[in-house]
Design a protein around this motif. Structure first.
Motif, short mmCIF file in Angstrom:
data_model
loop_
_atom_site.label_atom_id
_atom_site.label_comp_id
_atom_site.label_asym_id
_atom_site.label_seq_id
_atom_site.Cartn_x
_atom_site.Cartn_y
_atom_site.Cartn_z
N ALA A 303 44.47 69.35 45.36
CA ALA A 303 43.20 69.88 45.21
C ALA A 303 42.13 68.62 44.95
N GLN A 304 42.63 67.59 44.40
CA GLN A 304 41.68 66.20 44.43
C GLN A 304 41.44 66.08 45.93
N ILE A 305 42.32 65.73 46.67
CA ILE A 305 42.17 65.53 48.18
C ILE A 305 41.05 66.47 48.84
N ALA A 306 41.35 67.87 48.47
CA ALA A 306 40.40 69.02 48.90
C ALA A 306 39.15 68.75 48.54
N LEU A 307 38.56 68.03 47.74
CA LEU A 307 37.23 67.67 47.26
C LEU A 307 36.69 67.03 48.52
N SER A 308 37.59 66.36 49.38
CA SER A 308 36.77 65.59 50.52
C SER A 308 37.27 66.32 51.79
N TYR A 309 37.78 67.69 51.66
CA TYR A 309 38.02 68.23 53.03
C TYR A 309 37.23 69.68 52.87
N GLY A 310 35.94 69.54 52.10
CA GLY A 310 35.26 70.79 52.19
C GLY A 310 34.94 71.44 50.95
N ALA A 311 35.80 71.12 49.97
CA ALA A 311 35.92 72.11 48.56
C ALA A 311 34.88 71.23 47.74
N GLU A 345 36.81 62.59 38.57
CA GLU A 345 36.24 61.73 38.39
C GLU A 345 36.86 60.47 39.30
N GLU A 346 38.39 60.82 39.40
CA GLU A 346 39.10 59.81 40.18
C GLU A 346 38.83 59.88 41.71
N THR A 347 38.20 60.99 42.11
CA THR A 347 37.96 61.40 43.52
C THR A 347 36.50 60.72 44.02
N GLY A 348 35.81 60.18 42.82
CA GLY A 348 34.53 59.46 43.08
C GLY A 348 33.58 60.65 43.04
N ARG A 349 33.69 62.00 42.65
CA ARG A 349 32.72 62.78 42.52
C ARG A 349 32.28 62.95 41.03
N GLU A 350 31.11 63.55 41.00
CA GLU A 350 30.53 63.86 39.74
C GLU A 350 30.80 65.09 39.17
N PRO A 351 31.50 65.25 38.05
CA PRO A 351 32.09 66.59 37.51
C PRO A 351 30.90 67.35 36.84
#
Ligand code: V47
Length: 378
Positions: A303-311, A345-351
């Motif tokens: 799910a974390q990686i998916a946040l850089s694969y379109g999600a 946050e670990e993925t560098g995105r803003e929750p």
């Protein structure tokens, strides 16, 4: 402009960069193993960031599955039970209200309600679940019933889908979840869930809901007997509905979990297939604002990686999930808000905490309020 370039992706890359729509053939090609996954992810990420910037959304939600007893026998389902089976249950009003109380105490903004089609329960039993919860907890958004249930209610009452939706809205229905979609193409649907609402009833329900002002989500169950063509056909049907109504909020690709199902001989999709499907969904559904990486189903790492694969959305804290856990999901049954924010946050995105309708949720010591709609590109 993207850095990497592989010849097989070049024509599709040009279309995506120019904001042009992908065709059925483009989508099927993207499922080929020789289409490099990192590059596909990079393209999907481009669209994801165009639409949602660096935001990654989550909500605080609770599930309620009022009964698992079901007249249908979908081959992929581990949750259902027969009428007199030991594991069968149907919740009482007290249990339903207690779940509402638990949800509100935990700060939930949403209750996700779906369940089996009980052989003996009448329409009023289902309607009462919505009105009980809505009257007791009016701030809790009730995202309830798939087209499979709405179709069943229409047949039980001999009324139209529109009548059922209006009546449920009077009781307190807030929106429709994305379930019951499985794979629309009859070559697959007739093998995995032959008797339940077909694709035309699924679309009639969502189209009517949108006409009545409700928002809805949509899903696709992949990784069982379907082929890439069936998946892309499914996505294009959803894209066409969205062109018509604009009422779909989020698409959730659902990876098949085989344990305890009639398809237990099939291996669960791999992490790479999950990421490929996530990215392709983002690219094909150019008019759907959000793509959800449902952590319960994917596992937290994917799910974390998916946040850089379109999600751009990771679903919620989720309490009392049963459908995936009955089918062998090994994820926890709940995540704390801190844990879900940390994952993001670990993925560098803003929750960003959102409500069901993608408005910001603002919290203080007194509770929570709905804030501004989160602006995304159409
Ligand atoms: O329709 C059932 C799927 C769906 C299995 O709207 C299975 O926000 C995998 O729709 N393996 C229900 N999938 C869940 C659903 C959903 C989930 C999260 C968020 C939202 C939303 C909607 O689960 C069913 C079916 O497609 N399902 N059994 C299984 N063994």
């Amino acid at each position: 402009m993207l850095r990497t370039s592989s010849p097989i992706l070049q024509p599709i890359r040009e279309k995506v960069e120019a904001g042009e729509r992908l065709s059925l053939d483009d989508g099927v090609l993207l499922y080929r193993n020789d289409v490099p996954l990192p590059e596909l992810g990079e393209l999907a990420n481009l669209v994801r960031e165009r639409k949602n910037g660096n935001f990654a959304y989550y909500n605080i939600n609770t599930h309620l599955n009022p009964t698992n007893i079901c007249v249908y026998r979908c081959t992929f389902c581990a949750f259902r039970a027969d009428l007199r089976e030991a594991k069968g249950y149907a919740m009482s009003d007290e249990q339903i209200l207690a779940r509402g109380q638990e949800a509100v105490a935990a700060g939930s903004t949403e209750m996700h309600i779906v369940g089996g089609l009980h052989h003996q329960a009448k329409y009023d039993w289902y309607r009462n679940i919505i009105s009980l919860l809505h009257e007791a907890y009016p701030a809790l958004h009730l995202k309830a019933w798939t087209p499979v249930e709405i179709d069943w209610f229409a047949r039980q009452t001999n009324k139209s889908i529109r009548w059922v939706l209006e009546d449920m809205m009077d009781a307190g229905l807030g929106s429709l979840p994305g379930g019951g979609a499985e794979i629309f193409h009859p070559e697959v649907r007739n093998q995995i869930c032959e008797h339940k609402a077909d694709s035309s009833r699924w679309f009639e329900t969502h189209r009517t809901a949108h006409e009545l002002g409700l928002r809805s989500n949509c899903t696709m169950l992949y990784g069982h007997i379907e082929q890439p063509y069936h998946r892309i056909d499914h996505l294009i049907r959803l894209r066409e509905l969205q062109d018509e109504t604009g009422g779909l909020q989020t698409f959730i690709p659902l990876a098949f979990h085989p344990e305890n199902t009639g398809l237990s001989h099939i291996a669960k999709p791999t992490g790479l297939m999950d990421l490929r499907t996530m990215a392709i969904s983002r690219l094909m559904l150019d008019n759907v604002p959000h793509i959800k990486a449902y952590w319960i189903m994917l596992g937290m790492g994917t799910a974390q990686i998916a946040l850089s694969y379109g999600a751009d959305d990771i679903d919620g804290t989720v309490r009392h999930e049963l459908i995936y856990h009955d089918a062998g999901a090994e994820t926890p049954e709940i995540l704390s808000v801190d844990a879900i924010r940390r994952l993001i946050e670990e993925t560098g995105r803003e929750p960003v905490e959102r409500d069901t309708l993608y408005r910001r949720v603002e919290r203080d010591a007194a509770g929570w309020q709905t804030g501004q709609a989160i602006t995304v590109q159409a």
